[in-house]
Design a protein around this motif. Structure first.
Motif, PDB file in Angstrom:
ATOM      1  N   ASN A 159      34.338   1.201 -57.321  1.00 32.50           N
ATOM      2  CA  ASN A 159      33.175   1.597 -58.129  1.00 32.50           C
ATOM      3  C   ASN A 159      31.884   1.638 -57.304  1.00 32.50           C
ATOM      4  N   ILE A 160      32.022   2.039 -56.050  1.00 32.93           N
ATOM      5  CA  ILE A 160      30.873   2.293 -55.181  1.00 32.93           C
ATOM      6  C   ILE A 160      30.760   3.805 -55.055  1.00 32.93           C
ATOM      7  N   LEU A 161      29.640   4.338 -55.488  1.00 29.36           N
ATOM      8  CA  LEU A 161      29.414   5.781 -55.481  1.00 29.36           C
ATOM      9  C   LEU A 161      28.125   6.070 -54.730  1.00 29.36           C
ATOM     10  N   ARG A 162      27.915   7.315 -54.382  1.00 30.40           N
ATOM     11  CA  ARG A 162      26.690   7.707 -53.677  1.00 30.40           C
ATOM     12  C   ARG A 162      25.821   8.581 -54.573  1.00 30.40           C
ATOM     13  N   LEU A 163      24.525   8.315 -54.590  1.00 28.73           N
ATOM     14  CA  LEU A 163      23.595   9.132 -55.372  1.00 28.73           C
ATOM     15  C   LEU A 163      23.536  10.574 -54.879  1.00 28.73           C
ATOM     16  N   ASP A 164      23.880  10.812 -53.609  1.00 31.77           N
ATOM     17  CA  ASP A 164      23.852  12.190 -53.108  1.00 31.77           C
ATOM     18  C   ASP A 164      25.172  12.931 -53.368  1.00 31.77           C
ATOM     19  N   TRP A 165      26.077  12.318 -54.143  1.00 36.64           N
ATOM     20  CA  TRP A 165      27.222  13.068 -54.659  1.00 36.64           C
ATOM     21  C   TRP A 165      26.728  13.777 -55.912  1.00 36.64           C
ATOM     22  N   HIS A 166      25.888  14.753 -55.672  1.00 38.43           N
ATOM     23  CA  HIS A 166      25.176  15.434 -56.750  1.00 38.43           C
ATOM     24  C   HIS A 166      24.609  16.714 -56.171  1.00 38.43           C
ATOM     25  N   LYS A 167      24.047  17.567 -57.022  1.00 37.18           N
ATOM     26  CA  LYS A 167      23.467  18.815 -56.522  1.00 37.18           C
ATOM     27  C   LYS A 167      22.138  18.594 -55.802  1.00 37.18           C
ATOM     28  N   LEU A 168      21.447  17.481 -56.112  1.00 36.57           N
ATOM     29  CA  LEU A 168      20.172  17.174 -55.455  1.00 36.57           C
ATOM     30  C   LEU A 168      20.194  15.771 -54.850  1.00 36.57           C
ATOM     31  N   ASP A 169      19.447  15.585 -53.750  1.00 33.17           N
ATOM     32  CA  ASP A 169      19.319  14.247 -53.181  1.00 33.17           C
ATOM     33  C   ASP A 169      18.086  13.558 -53.777  1.00 33.17           C
ATOM     34  N   GLU A 170      17.742  12.381 -53.255  1.00 35.48           N
ATOM     35  CA  GLU A 170      16.618  11.614 -53.801  1.00 35.48           C
ATOM     36  C   GLU A 170      15.285  12.343 -53.705  1.00 35.48           C
ATOM     37  N   LYS A 171      15.134  13.205 -52.717  1.00 35.70           N
ATOM     38  CA  LYS A 171      13.883  13.947 -52.529  1.00 35.70           C
ATOM     39  C   LYS A 171      13.910  15.291 -53.260  1.00 35.70           C
ATOM     40  N   GLU A 172      14.943  15.488 -54.087  1.00 36.23           N
ATOM     41  CA  GLU A 172      15.140  16.700 -54.882  1.00 36.23           C
ATOM     42  C   GLU A 172      15.399  17.938 -54.033  1.00 36.23           C
ATOM     43  N   ASN A 173      15.963  17.707 -52.835  1.00 36.46           N
ATOM     44  CA  ASN A 173      16.450  18.796 -52.003  1.00 36.46           C
ATOM     45  C   ASN A 173      17.910  19.037 -52.353  1.00 36.46           C
ATOM     46  N   ASN A 174      18.407  20.243 -52.067  1.00 36.42           N
ATOM     47  CA  ASN A 174      19.815  20.526 -52.323  1.00 36.42           C
ATOM     48  C   ASN A 174      20.683  19.581 -51.499  1.00 36.42           C
ATOM     49  N   ALA A 175      21.653  18.950 -52.146  1.00 37.05           N
ATOM     50  CA  ALA A 175      22.570  18.042 -51.465  1.00 37.05           C
ATOM     51  C   ALA A 175      23.791  18.826 -50.992  1.00 37.05           C
ATOM     52  N   ASP A 176      24.483  18.270 -50.022  1.00 40.90           N
ATOM     53  CA  ASP A 176      25.669  18.883 -49.442  1.00 40.90           C
ATOM     54  C   ASP A 176      26.834  18.743 -50.421  1.00 40.90           C
TER      55      ASP A 176
END
Length: 196
Positions: A159-176
């Motif tokens: 149950n360890i996940l990453r916030l950048d497993w998403h369309k945007l990263d923390e700075k609201e840039n497109n995530a990979d």
């Protein structure tokens, strides 16, 4: 603070916490069918107010997750403890072992959450399922460049996940998007693991 139908109190959230709240609010709007059988609540759990804590180890240490998510159904209540944080807060680097606030997610080896579930069921005469999730901030290295199988075994299973497993990263840039496992973002994984 009221922004886009999301009420934030207190309003002092770090970038990872803000991202989680915004992403979760957007997810509910985008996929309301996933929540049709539930009343949904997300509470900011403030340690200084001693809101909700989980005793760890020998009751000398208390884990105050940053957020508590309630999914309240007619037959069952799901309570998720969610803690967006940097990787430094997850391991004891002297022993290389995960801290108990991470290991409580594994109900097969750690009885903390199952014991609380039983007590809640006894008191409320309703079924409860408790889960704990660590959401790693973008600055964390764990799992950043690993393959999907490694992520499943060493992160998702715990149950360890990453916030950048998403369309945007923390700075609201497109995530990979190639970092997603099975095409699921981190909120998809929270729900998948909650309802397993």
């Amino acid at each position: 603070v009221l922004k886009n139908d999301v009420k934030l109190t207190p309003d002092k959230l770090n970038d990872g916490e803000k991202k989680f709240v915004k992403d979760f609010a957007a997810y509910i709007k985008e996929k309301p069918e996933k929540f049709k059988d539930f009343d949904v609540y997300l509470m900011r759990n403030v340690e200084s107010l001693k809101s909700i804590g989980i005793y760890l180890n020998d009751d000398s240490e208390v884990f105050y997750p940053d957020f508590i998510m309630w999914l309240i159904g007619k037959e069952k209540v799901y309570i998720n403890f969610i803690d967006p944080k940097g990787q430094m807060g997850t391991k004891d680097y002297a022993t290389e072992q995960y801290k108990e606030k991470v290991t409580i997610a594994d109900k097969a080896i750690n009885p903390t959450l199952p014991n609380i579930e039983k007590e809640l069921q006894r008191i409320h005469k309703k079924e409860f399922s408790l889960n704990s999730f660590i959401l790693l901030r973008d600055s964390s290295e764990l799992g950043r460049m690993e393959k999907a199988d490694w992520k499943k075994e060493n992160m998702i299973k715990k149950n360890i996940l990453r916030l950048d497993w998403h369309k945007l990263d923390e700075k609201e840039n497109n995530a990979d998007q190639t970092r997603l496992v099975e095409g699921k973002n981190y909120i998809d994984w929270i729900l998948s693991l909650t309802f397993k």
